[in-house]
Design a protein around this motif. Sequence first.
Motif, PDB file in Angstrom:
ATOM      1  N   THR A  19       0.791  -1.231   0.000  1.00 40.13           N
ATOM      2  CA  THR A  19       0.000   0.000   0.000  1.00 40.13           C
ATOM      3  C   THR A  19       0.823   1.281   0.000  1.00 40.13           C
ATOM      4  OG1 THR A  19      -0.143   0.002   2.405  1.00 40.13           O
ATOM      5  CG2 THR A  19      -1.911  -1.135   1.197  1.00 40.13           C
ATOM      6  N   LYS A  20       2.153   1.174  -0.023  1.00 37.41           N
ATOM      7  CA  LYS A  20       2.980   2.377   0.074  1.00 37.41           C
ATOM      8  C   LYS A  20       4.118   2.361  -0.941  1.00 37.41           C
ATOM      9  CE  LYS A  20       2.124   3.182   4.981  1.00 37.41           C
ATOM     10  NZ  LYS A  20       1.089   2.194   5.157  1.00 37.41           N
ATOM     11  N   VAL A  80       6.520   9.441   1.182  1.00 44.46           N
ATOM     12  CA  VAL A  80       5.856   8.145   1.084  1.00 44.46           C
ATOM     13  C   VAL A  80       4.384   8.410   0.807  1.00 44.46           C
ATOM     14  CG1 VAL A  80       5.204   6.049   2.324  1.00 44.46           C
ATOM     15  CG2 VAL A  80       7.504   6.993   2.604  1.00 44.46           C
ATOM     16  N   ASP A 124       0.593   6.668   0.599  1.00 45.79           N
ATOM     17  CA  ASP A 124      -0.224   5.540   1.046  1.00 45.79           C
ATOM     18  C   ASP A 124      -1.457   5.469   0.147  1.00 45.79           C
ATOM     19  OD1 ASP A 124      -2.194   3.950   2.370  1.00 45.79           O
ATOM     20  OD2 ASP A 124      -1.162   4.276   4.266  1.00 45.79           O
ATOM     21  N   TRP A 155       0.128  11.730   1.453  1.00 46.92           N
ATOM     22  CA  TRP A 155       1.575  11.882   1.372  1.00 46.92           C
ATOM     23  C   TRP A 155       2.129  12.158   2.759  1.00 46.92           C
ATOM     24  CZ3 TRP A 155       4.358  10.806  -2.789  1.00 46.92           C
ATOM     25  CH2 TRP A 155       3.787  10.914  -4.052  1.00 46.92           C
ATOM     26  N   LEU A 196       9.223   2.969   7.186  1.00 47.95           N
ATOM     27  CA  LEU A 196       7.814   2.956   7.557  1.00 47.95           C
ATOM     28  C   LEU A 196       7.620   3.402   9.009  1.00 47.95           C
ATOM     29  CD1 LEU A 196       6.666  -0.325   5.773  1.00 47.95           C
ATOM     30  CD2 LEU A 196       6.377   2.046   5.011  1.00 47.95           C
ATOM     31  N   ILE A 227       7.199   7.268   9.541  1.00 45.51           N
ATOM     32  CA  ILE A 227       5.975   7.939   9.057  1.00 45.51           C
ATOM     33  C   ILE A 227       5.131   8.394  10.219  1.00 45.51           C
ATOM     34  CG2 ILE A 227       3.827   7.567   7.786  1.00 45.51           C
ATOM     35  CD1 ILE A 227       5.342   5.698   5.969  1.00 45.51           C
TER      36      ILE A 227
END
Length: 136
Positions: A35-36, A54, A56, A62, A133, A136
């Motif tokens: 998903t990213k 990144v 999603d 973003w 990840l 984020i």
Amino acid sequence: MYMLDLGLMEFSAVKTTGKAPSPRSWHGSAVLSDTKFLIHGGYNGNNALSDTFVFDIDTNSWTEVTLPQLSVPRAGHSLITMDTAGRHHFSDEDEDVDMDPGSVSRTLLVFGGGDNEGNFYSDLTTVAVEELLGAI
């Protein structure tokens, strides 16, 4: 931002949230998960860029990510994620921690590019996708 429907072969505008990357060329992009995906660096017409974003696809959002490993301005570089198995070292209060030798993790590899001022890189930078990840 536009999305291509592969069944209909039609583009449609995507309404996004968060701080999106500025216009650029010669950037790198890589898939981080189902998903990213990531956009890094590039050239804005004046300078090489060092920013990282990144996206999603579940939330159409973003997120800008700041990591020291990705702080060198570069354009025309290559990015790829790959599964890596065996021994991995993650710092845990200045001690290396080995993962299970049978485990698999994903690593982002950043290679080459340049700063658009005559300097070309032949280096390889690696970043654990888990670290990306987690930022984020």
